[in-house]
Design an enzyme around this catalytic site. Structure first.
Site, PDB file in Angstrom:
ATOM      1  N   ASP A 210     -15.160   5.936  38.718  1.00 42.13           N
ATOM      2  CA  ASP A 210     -16.192   5.221  39.449  1.00 42.13           C
ATOM      3  C   ASP A 210     -16.469   5.897  40.788  1.00 42.13           C
ATOM      4  O   ASP A 210     -15.559   6.353  41.472  1.00 42.13           O
ATOM      5  CB  ASP A 210     -15.702   3.782  39.677  1.00 42.13           C
ATOM      6  CG  ASP A 210     -16.738   2.892  40.308  1.00 42.13           C
ATOM      7  OD1 ASP A 210     -17.835   2.766  39.736  1.00 42.13           O
ATOM      8  OD2 ASP A 210     -16.447   2.302  41.367  1.00 42.13           O
ATOM      9  N   GLU A 268     -18.738   9.472  37.576  1.00 41.20           N
ATOM     10  CA  GLU A 268     -20.020   8.853  37.921  1.00 41.20           C
ATOM     11  C   GLU A 268     -20.527   9.571  39.158  1.00 41.20           C
ATOM     12  O   GLU A 268     -20.017   9.386  40.263  1.00 41.20           O
ATOM     13  CB  GLU A 268     -19.840   7.356  38.207  1.00 41.20           C
ATOM     14  CG  GLU A 268     -21.148   6.684  38.596  1.00 41.20           C
ATOM     15  CD  GLU A 268     -20.966   5.320  39.249  1.00 41.20           C
ATOM     16  OE1 GLU A 268     -21.908   4.517  39.181  1.00 41.20           O
ATOM     17  OE2 GLU A 268     -19.888   5.067  39.834  1.00 41.20           O
TER      18      GLU A 268
END
Length: 522
Positions: A210, A268
């Site tokens: 993330d 990401e």
């Protein structure tokens, strides 16, 4: 390039299961890991190679799991560690890999580290684990800089010190319940290494990282030049992201993951300069990086081609396989994005064929294979922190997170034994359920199954595509095996050649490909 293109992840079809919304096994209205296990036969039949699970670690759920209080345990809401072990074993028995979300940029404010930081006061070693600063102005009344939160409002919150007085401020690029870690403190990586090894040794096959362009903060924390810019644009000069120090963190992660040679890391990366993007995919950093250009492209042949060309160029710079996705838990579903209704669904089906024809790794978001639209939810059920943080001006991401419909004619459509699902399900989804589409020729589910089966049968799709000359509004590219993908983004039918038609997203009309449709031909 050759070695990375031989790895299982280099051409895999990943299925993103948002655990809260995939399937509920215990009747509490919230999806869980045993629910994912129950759906594995469905996923095996869909043809996916790997799962990506959104966060299931222990969390107060201020941001639905992205606020992690214990990174080395599974929240009871999802069934605990035993449920994850059952899922991994059952998935591996079906030759499906399991990857998990990793959240290294921040913790939950309920994490023991942050609680200790609050308790010790300024100057304590515990505060060095996070980004605490004195405020500006009289008595430190104002935040240390002008940074804003991705969820709206300032990126700083002032704490009440142990003596009861207002004190320092702490940084949170997201919600106040998600304080940013200080990655200049070696304890941050020492703890992350424990987390990586904990899950890898439990059989997890890799991680989606993330905010992989976050973590490192610039010296001096300079002001944002445009703090009022759109919250998710991440401009090149945004000091909150894409700082050079992040690459040392990824090299550290890769060193640990290399002890498990088949494991994969997927970042990401909201970075849109190709050279900057490619840095994250150097041989000693991430294996794969999410490139979001295709998500951001409108249903327009020129925009889609530009997105594909850019993504291929960025991956080629790094010698890494490209990645493709049309949706996820953070963006509006493509059926709605492309216009909604029958037109939006037709375009989403066409773009699915475009995506699945491309070389590299593909990510399908749960419900995408059913043609689910975004849901316009009533104000009172919205849960995304963006809703409140933006002063109720940004509705947030709940509309793309509504639970999956499995069977039946009314909510909860077999998702749960409880009608009180964590987000309400629309009354008009009976035609979109798995049951309603299973085995039905022409359904979106069967389109995905067939396209994924053909994709797998094509073997190595190479590293690029050959563009073919076609009229304006049409897109055509050919793979190394001679299969051509044709997208008709015009408002009129396009003739197809007499070659073998492998699959179409909509029925041909007199041999022609209708508007808002795609085809694979050999």
């Amino acid at each position: 390039m050759t070695e990375s293109r031989q790895a299982w992840w280099s051409r895999a079809v990943f299925y993103q299961a948002y655990p809260r919304s995939f399937r509920d096994s215990d009747g509490d209205g919230v999806g869980d890991l045993d629910g994912v296990t129950e759906g594995l036969d469905y996923l095996a039949r869909l043809g996916v190679d790997a799962l990506w699970l959104n966060p299931v670690m222990v969390s107060p759920m201020a941001d639905h799991g992205y606020d992690v209080a214990d990174p080395r345990d599974v929240d009871p809401l999802f069934g605990g560690l035993e449920a994850l072990d059952r899922l991994v074993e059952a998935a591996h028995a079906r030759d499906i890999k399991v990857t998990m979300d990793l959240v290294p940029n921040h913790t939950s404010s309920a994490h023991p580290w942050f609680q200790a930081a609050l308790a010790t006061g300024p100057g304590g070693n515990q505060r060095e684990r996070y980004v605490f600063r004195d405020g500006q102005g009289p008595d430190g009344l104002h935040p240390p800089n002008n940074w804003v939160s991705i969820f709206g409002g300032p990126a700083w919150t002032r704490v009440v010190e142990p003596d009861g007085n207002p004190g320092q401020w702490y940084l949170h690029i997201f919600d106040p319940e998600q304080p940013d870690l200080n990655w200049d403190n070696p304890e941050a990586f020492e703890d992350l290494e424990k987390t990586l090894r904990f899950w890898l040794e439990r059989g997890i096959d890799g991680f989606r990282i993330d905010v992989a362009h976050g973590m490192a903060k610039p010296p001096g924390l300079p002001d944002m030049p445009r703090p009022d810019a759109e919250m998710l644009t991440h401009d090149a000069d945004d000091p909150r992201f894409n700082n050079d120090g992040v690459h040392a963190i990824h090299r550290g992660i890769r060193t640990v993951v290399n002890d498990h040679p088949d494991a994969v890391t997927i970042g990401e990366i909201w970075v849109f300069d190709n050279e900057d993007f490619a840095k994250y995919l150097r041989p000693d950093e991430l294996h794969l990086g999410f490139n979001f250009r295709l998500v951001r492209a409108d249903f327009d042949a020129a925009q889609v081609r530009e997105a594909i060309e850019n993504s291929l160029a960025a991956a080629d710079l790094a010698g890494s396989p490209p990645t493709w996705t049309l949706s996820n838990h953070d963006v509006e579903r493509e059926v709605t994005r492309y216009g909604g209704g029958a037109v939006g669904l037709a375009r989403a089906r066409a773009m699915a064929l475009v995506m699945l024809a491309l070389p590299g790794a593909v990510f399908v978001y749960n419900g995408e294979e059913l043609g689910l639209p975004n849901v316009d939810l009533p104000d009172e059920v919205l849960q995304d922190p963006t809703w409140e943080r933006s002063g109720r001006t940004q509705r947030g991401r709940d509309g793309c997170r509504v639970p999956m419909p499995w069977s039946g004619d009314e909510p909860p459509y077999g998702f749960s034994s409880s009608a009180d699902t964590w987000l309400p399900m629309p009354p008009d989804w009976s035609s979109l359920t798995v049951e309603a589409q299973d085995g039905v020729a022409g359904s979106t589910l069967e389109l995905f199954r067939t396209a994924i089966e053909i994709r797998h049968s094509r073997g190595d799709l190479g590293a690029g595509v050959e563009w073919l000359a076609v009229p304006t509004g049409v897109l055509a590219f050919q793979g190394t095996d001679g299969v051509t993908c044709l997208l008709n983004a015009t408002d009129h039918p396009v003739p197809l050649s007499d070659e073998d038609v492998l699959i179409t997203s909509a029925p041909l009309v007199g041999g022609d490909l209708p508007p808002n449709a795609a085809a694979w031909i050999r």
